[in-house]
Each structure stands twice: as structure tokens, then as C-alpha cells.
Scaffold this motif. Structure first.
Motif, PDB file in Angstrom:
ATOM      1  N   LEU A   1      49.154 -60.459 143.541  1.00  0.00           N
ATOM      2  CA  LEU A   1      47.563 -60.845 142.544  1.00  0.00           C
ATOM      3  C   LEU A   1      47.848 -61.110 141.387  1.00  0.00           C
ATOM      4  CD1 LEU A   1      45.474 -57.625 143.534  1.00  0.00           C
ATOM      5  CD2 LEU A   1      45.824 -59.610 144.783  1.00  0.00           C
ATOM      6  N   THR A   2      47.395 -61.996 140.577  1.00  0.00           N
ATOM      7  CA  THR A   2      47.618 -62.545 139.561  1.00  0.00           C
ATOM      8  C   THR A   2      46.596 -61.910 139.465  1.00  0.00           C
ATOM      9  OG1 THR A   2      47.012 -64.178 139.619  1.00  0.00           O
ATOM     10  CG2 THR A   2      49.285 -64.254 139.788  1.00  0.00           C
ATOM     11  N   SER A   3      46.022 -61.995 137.678  1.00  0.00           N
ATOM     12  CA  SER A   3      45.323 -60.889 136.386  1.00  0.00           C
ATOM     13  C   SER A   3      44.402 -61.877 136.645  1.00  0.00           C
ATOM     14  CB  SER A   3      45.625 -60.999 134.871  1.00  0.00           C
ATOM     15  OG  SER A   3      46.633 -59.858 135.344  1.00  0.00           O
ATOM     16  N   PRO A   4      42.821 -61.061 136.420  1.00  0.00           N
ATOM     17  CA  PRO A   4      41.861 -62.518 136.378  1.00  0.00           C
ATOM     18  C   PRO A   4      41.556 -62.654 135.091  1.00  0.00           C
ATOM     19  CG  PRO A   4      40.893 -60.406 136.830  1.00  0.00           C
ATOM     20  CD  PRO A   4      42.809 -59.980 137.262  1.00  0.00           C
ATOM     21  N   ALA A   5      40.944 -63.583 134.872  1.00  0.00           N
ATOM     22  CA  ALA A   5      40.747 -64.712 133.876  1.00  0.00           C
ATOM     23  C   ALA A   5      39.680 -63.244 132.840  1.00  0.00           C
ATOM     24  CB  ALA A   5      40.191 -65.592 133.418  1.00  0.00           C
ATOM     25  N   PRO A   6      40.664 -63.234 131.577  1.00  0.00           N
ATOM     26  CA  PRO A   6      40.055 -62.047 131.104  1.00  0.00           C
ATOM     27  C   PRO A   6      38.186 -62.415 130.106  1.00  0.00           C
ATOM     28  CG  PRO A   6      41.478 -62.526 129.390  1.00  0.00           C
ATOM     29  CD  PRO A   6      41.436 -63.944 130.495  1.00  0.00           C
ATOM     30  N   ASP A   7      37.296 -61.130 130.884  1.00  0.00           N
ATOM     31  CA  ASP A   7      35.525 -61.468 130.578  1.00  0.00           C
ATOM     32  C   ASP A   7      35.318 -61.897 129.224  1.00  0.00           C
ATOM     33  OD1 ASP A   7      32.508 -60.333 132.251  1.00  0.00           O
ATOM     34  OD2 ASP A   7      32.640 -60.489 129.854  1.00  0.00           O
ATOM     35  N   LYS A   8      35.428 -62.959 128.885  1.00  0.00           N
ATOM     36  CA  LYS A   8      34.934 -62.990 127.161  1.00  0.00           C
ATOM     37  C   LYS A   8      33.510 -62.395 126.286  1.00  0.00           C
ATOM     38  CE  LYS A   8      36.306 -67.776 127.662  1.00  0.00           C
ATOM     39  NZ  LYS A   8      36.028 -69.318 127.755  1.00  0.00           N
ATOM     40  N   ILE A   9      33.300 -61.964 127.314  1.00  0.00           N
ATOM     41  CA  ILE A   9      32.439 -61.432 126.371  1.00  0.00           C
ATOM     42  C   ILE A   9      32.534 -59.689 126.981  1.00  0.00           C
ATOM     43  CG2 ILE A   9      30.128 -59.403 126.193  1.00  0.00           C
ATOM     44  CD1 ILE A   9      28.640 -62.061 126.921  1.00  0.00           C
ATOM     45  N   LEU A  10      33.276 -59.032 127.199  1.00  0.00           N
ATOM     46  CA  LEU A  10      34.193 -57.962 127.117  1.00  0.00           C
ATOM     47  C   LEU A  10      35.166 -57.942 126.010  1.00  0.00           C
ATOM     48  CD1 LEU A  10      34.553 -56.394 131.053  1.00  0.00           C
ATOM     49  CD2 LEU A  10      32.832 -55.608 129.260  1.00  0.00           C
ATOM     50  N   ALA A  11      36.210 -58.734 125.973  1.00  0.00           N
ATOM     51  CA  ALA A  11      36.537 -58.857 125.016  1.00  0.00           C
ATOM     52  C   ALA A  11      36.377 -58.824 123.392  1.00  0.00           C
ATOM     53  CB  ALA A  11      37.150 -59.998 125.490  1.00  0.00           C
TER      54      ALA A  11
ATOM     55  N   LEU B   1      36.522 -56.939 120.445  1.00  0.00           N
ATOM     56  CA  LEU B   1      36.804 -56.664 118.637  1.00  0.00           C
ATOM     57  C   LEU B   1      35.928 -56.300 118.049  1.00  0.00           C
ATOM     58  CD1 LEU B   1      37.594 -60.973 119.575  1.00  0.00           C
ATOM     59  CD2 LEU B   1      38.916 -58.867 118.468  1.00  0.00           C
ATOM     60  N   LEU B   2      34.296 -56.284 118.692  1.00  0.00           N
ATOM     61  CA  LEU B   2      33.931 -56.095 117.337  1.00  0.00           C
ATOM     62  C   LEU B   2      33.409 -54.854 116.943  1.00  0.00           C
ATOM     63  CD1 LEU B   2      30.688 -56.379 116.380  1.00  0.00           C
ATOM     64  CD2 LEU B   2      30.150 -54.742 118.157  1.00  0.00           C
ATOM     65  N   ARG B   3      34.115 -53.928 117.617  1.00  0.00           N
ATOM     66  CA  ARG B   3      33.928 -52.143 117.720  1.00  0.00           C
ATOM     67  C   ARG B   3      35.032 -51.807 116.771  1.00  0.00           C
ATOM     68  NH1 ARG B   3      35.790 -51.054 122.865  1.00  0.00           N
ATOM     69  NH2 ARG B   3      37.666 -51.767 122.705  1.00  0.00           N
ATOM     70  N   ASP B   4      36.819 -52.891 116.862  1.00  0.00           N
ATOM     71  CA  ASP B   4      37.570 -52.946 116.137  1.00  0.00           C
ATOM     72  C   ASP B   4      37.550 -52.968 114.935  1.00  0.00           C
ATOM     73  OD1 ASP B   4      38.728 -51.272 118.372  1.00  0.00           O
ATOM     74  OD2 ASP B   4      40.073 -53.475 119.028  1.00  0.00           O
ATOM     75  N   ASP B   5      36.237 -53.865 114.305  1.00  0.00           N
ATOM     76  CA  ASP B   5      36.316 -54.683 113.325  1.00  0.00           C
ATOM     77  C   ASP B   5      35.510 -53.744 112.211  1.00  0.00           C
ATOM     78  OD1 ASP B   5      35.536 -56.016 111.189  1.00  0.00           O
ATOM     79  OD2 ASP B   5      34.604 -57.637 112.531  1.00  0.00           O
ATOM     80  N   PRO B   6      36.102 -53.668 110.815  1.00  0.00           N
ATOM     81  CA  PRO B   6      35.856 -52.012 110.023  1.00  0.00           C
ATOM     82  C   PRO B   6      34.815 -52.771 109.354  1.00  0.00           C
ATOM     83  CG  PRO B   6      38.234 -52.989 109.149  1.00  0.00           C
ATOM     84  CD  PRO B   6      37.794 -53.224 111.166  1.00  0.00           C
ATOM     85  N   ARG B   7      34.770 -53.866 109.342  1.00  0.00           N
ATOM     86  CA  ARG B   7      33.499 -54.292 108.038  1.00  0.00           C
ATOM     87  C   ARG B   7      32.041 -53.964 107.972  1.00  0.00           C
ATOM     88  NH1 ARG B   7      34.894 -61.005 108.806  1.00  0.00           N
ATOM     89  NH2 ARG B   7      35.437 -60.636 110.708  1.00  0.00           N
ATOM     90  N   GLN B   8      31.685 -53.089 107.371  1.00  0.00           N
ATOM     91  CA  GLN B   8      30.120 -51.982 107.520  1.00  0.00           C
ATOM     92  C   GLN B   8      29.277 -53.358 108.024  1.00  0.00           C
ATOM     93  OE1 GLN B   8      29.217 -48.991 107.103  1.00  0.00           O
ATOM     94  NE2 GLN B   8      31.478 -49.016 107.578  1.00  0.00           N
TER      95      GLN B   8
END
Ligand SMILES: Cc1ncc(COP(=O)(O)O)c(C=O)c1O
Length: 393
Positions: free
Chosen positions: A5-15, A19-26
């Protein structure tokens, strides 16, 4: 085993969620994920759902198997909710499915059993999950023009011209209302024209209705699919309760079919049950039982309708507010279509680069194709959002 198997293309919405979760801006703004959010940014359990859950808790005496069609009273009520009295009950059958996605998947597989060579015509663009589901069920697909990004409107003539090229028994996948990702929808007159073309060319309509009640109202949003049901001999419908009952994780959906005769409906229904059997066997009960409790009790149903109405009205106010703010800050009516679009989404028509700048410079998150979830707009900061959008133009 897995080394092949190879990795499937990453799901853009999950990515995007990560990103949003890790963004510290209030002041970050989440217009990405496709769930309804209230003023506080929460996706609450509806009161009518909570109340029905109490009833279920008190009344349920067993958790034994229900059968391949799930809760049959739910199936009947969902058929009524979607089709009203547009089609004779003798020609209609329905089975409960795990979400709208489950309904889509088993219906595609049913069509594959019926017409292995059929091509599914999908709107350009469409909900990205449609394509893998069609492919997984073994059918081919091709797209028809749908959205004009410059004007935010439906390219109706181009759509009709493309569908006129379809072969008999090809499947035409239509969004019942609240088109995802664009927010641009067909008028009733356009539904009628498509219905005429489908009959003339002997095509097969497949309606995906996942946002009934989020556009113009529960009945108005089903007007297109109901009209189609009066025009065509047969069709299938995948209905989702995820959004309009806010039961996303409970996986509640319904697969509905209309056949030319009761005898054909019985056979198609038996085949659909057999498709389900070969997949997940039986659908999960909890959410469908809750929906059934709501839809079978007039007072509970009225309370739920009021909640859906409030959700829709809030989104329309946000649409009008953002369109007005964009008019003010851009000095143009370029984004007026946001107020005319309906449902949870609008596609703004920005480039990927502009979307990335909004993310990096303004902490505004949306999908790369510039789809926004209107429910994620902060109602007290529409001017800020509009100013940021204008700044990246
Ligand atoms: C167009 C469309 N169809 C179907 C679905 C299916 O939703 P679910 O499987 O969660 O019921 C969705 C959900 O986002 C959707 O946007």
C-alpha cells in the motif's frame, strides 16, 4: 501484506482542522468545516433531539436487531419529509442508512447492479466525497458544468447542453437544495427543464438532499425533488439527517427509491436490502429512532421545525451582513451573490493563493476552493472578515 500500500492523498478538510487547531491567534475564524455552528461557535444538540432522546431512553426495552431497512417508521416519515405527497406510496420504497453517505453508497451500488455500464454525471464542482463513492461502487463518472465563479450563478444552459449528451440510463446526480460547495441552486423552473430532459433522453435522476430546511424552508427545499418525482418514472434519493437534526455522529440517513410500478419497486427494494447486507448489514438505530420520535409527534415536530427555521434565518442574516460589508469595503457588488445563495456554503471565487493569504495574514480559514461555511461567520466581526477578503483581492 501492507507493504503493497501507499498513503492515500491527505484529506484537505482534516488537514485544515489541524492547522486551525494549532493556530494560537485569538481572533481566528473557522469557515472551513461543514457543520452548523451557533453564535458561540458551538454545534449544539437540538432541544427537540434531547427531548426525543429522553423518550427513547424511557421507552426502549430491547436492542435486538431491527432488520436491513432499520426503523421502518423512520423510513416512512423520512419519505414523507422529502417527497410529501408527490409520488404514490405504492411505487416508493425506503431504507434507513448510516448517514447520507451510507445512503449514497448503497444507492450507487444498486445502480451498479442494475446498469453496470452507466455513467454518473456530477456537477462541476460537487461535494468531493461523491467521486470516491461512485468509483468505489464501480461506476464511471463525468462532470457537467454547474457553477460560474465570476458571477456566483448556475451555468444552466451549459449544464443542459452537457446533459443532452448523456446516454439513456446514465445517472444524473443533482443536489436537492443548498448545493455543496457553491451555494448556487436551481430554480423550480430549472428543475422542470431538467426533468423534461431526463424524460426525453431516458436518463436516471439521483438526488442527494443533505440540507433540507437550510435553504428556503423544509418544503421549499424539497420542491425540486418533489417536482421531479411527478415527472419521471423512476429515481433514487439519498437524504441525510446529519445537518437538519444535528445528529452528525449518530449516522442517520435514508435511501429512497421510486420505481415505475409496485412490482419493480419491490425488486429494487429487495436488491437495496441485499446491498446493505453485503456492506454493514443493518444501520445504527439511535439517531433514526430519535428522528422517528420527532417526526411522528406533531408537537415535537413543530418544535424541531422552529429550531430548523431559526438556524436557516441566522444563516440568511449572516449572508446579508457579509454581502453588505463586502459591498461597503470593496465598493462593488461582486460579492452580492452571497446574499442570494442558500444553504450552509458559498464559494467566493478566490484563488488558492488568496485563500492561503487569508489564512496566513488574517487567520481566516476556508477550504482551498474558497468555499465558506456561512454559519462560521462571527456576526459581530463581519466588517473585519470583509476587510480581510478585500485586502487579498
Ligand atoms: C452534499 C452532501 N451530501 C451528503 C452528505 C452526507 O452527510 P452524512 O453522511 O454526514 O449524513 C453531505 C455532508 O456533508 C453533503 O454535504
Amino acid at each position: 501484506m501492507f507493504e503493497t500500500l501507499t498513503s492515500p492523498a491527505p484529506d484537505k478538510i482534516l488537514a485544515l482542522i489541524a492547522l486551525l487547531r494549532d493556530d494560537p491567534r485569538q481572533h481566528k475564524v473557522d469557515l472551513g468545516v461543514g457543520v452548523y455552528k451557533d453564535r458561540e461557535g458551538r454545534t449544539p444538540i437540538m432541544q427537540s433531539v434531547r427531548d426525543a432522546e429522553q423518550v427513547l431512553f424511557a421507552e426502549q426495552t430491547t436492542k435486538t436487531y431491527l432488520g436491513l431497512a432499520g426503523d421502518t417508521a423512520f423510513d416512512t416519515k423520512m419519505t414523507e419529509l422529502v417527497l410529501g405527497d408527490a409520488a404514490p406510496a405504492a411505487r416508493v420504497r425506503a431504507i434507513q442508512a448510516p448517514g447520507g453517505s451510507g445512503a449514497l453508497r448503497i444507492l450507487f451500488e444498486l445502480l451498479r447492479r442494475a446498469r453496470p455500464d452507466a455513467t454518473v454525471w456530477v456537477s462541476d464542482p460537487t461535494w468531493p466525497n461523491h467521486i470516491p463513492m461512485i468509483e468505489a461502487s464501480g461506476l464511471k463518472h463525468v462532470s457537467y458544468p454547474y457553477f460560474d465563479a465570476a458571477t456566483g450563478t448556475v451555468r444552466f444552459e451549459a449544464m443542459l447542453a452537457a446533459l443532452a449528451q448523456a446516454k439513456p440510463d446514465d445517472v444524473v446526480l443533482l443536489h436537492g437544495c443548498c448545493h455543496n460547495p457553491t451555494g448556487a441552486n436551481l430554480t423550480l423552473e430549472q428543475w422542470r427543464e431538467i426533468g423534461k430532459l431526463i424524460v426525453e433522453k431516458r436518463l436516471f435522476p439521483f438526488v442527494d438532499i443533505a440540507y433540507q430546511g437550510f435553504g428556503e424552508g423544509l418544503d421549499a427545499d424539497a420542491a425540486g425533488v418533489r417536482l421531479l418525482a411527478t415527472l419521471v418514472p423512476s429515481m433514487v434519493i439519498a437524504a441525510s439527517c446529519s445537518k437538519n437534526f444535528s445528529v452528525y455522529r449518530d449516522r442517520v440517513g435514508c435511501a429512497i427509491l421510486l420505481a415505475p410500478s409496485a412490482a419493480e419497486a419491490d425488486i429494487a427494494y429487495a436488491q437495496l436490502c441485499s446491498v446493505a447486507r453485503a456492506n454493514y448489514s443493518m444501520p445504527p438505530d439511535h439517531g433514526a429512532a430519535v428522528v422517528r420520535i420527532i417526526l411522528t409527534d406533531p408537537a415535537r415536530r413543530a418544535a424541531w421545525v422552529a429550531e430548523v427555521d431559526a438556524i436557516r434565518e441566522r444563516m440568511i442574516v449572516l449572508r446579508e451582513g457579509l454581502a453588505a460589508a463586502l459591498r461597503k469595503h470593496s465598493g462593488s457588488n461582486r460579492f452580492d451573490f452571497i446574499a442570494r445563495h442558500r444553504g450552509m456554503f458559498s464559494r467566493l471565487g478566490l484563488s488558492v493563493e488568496q485563500v492561503h493569504r487569508l489564512r496566513a495574514e488574517h487567520a481566516i480559514y476556508m477550504v482551498d476552493d474558497s468555499r465558506i461555511n456561512v454559519a462560521g461567520l462571527p456576526d459581530d466581526r463581519l466588517d473585519d472578515v470583509a476587510r480581510a477578503i478585500v485586502a487579498v483581492l
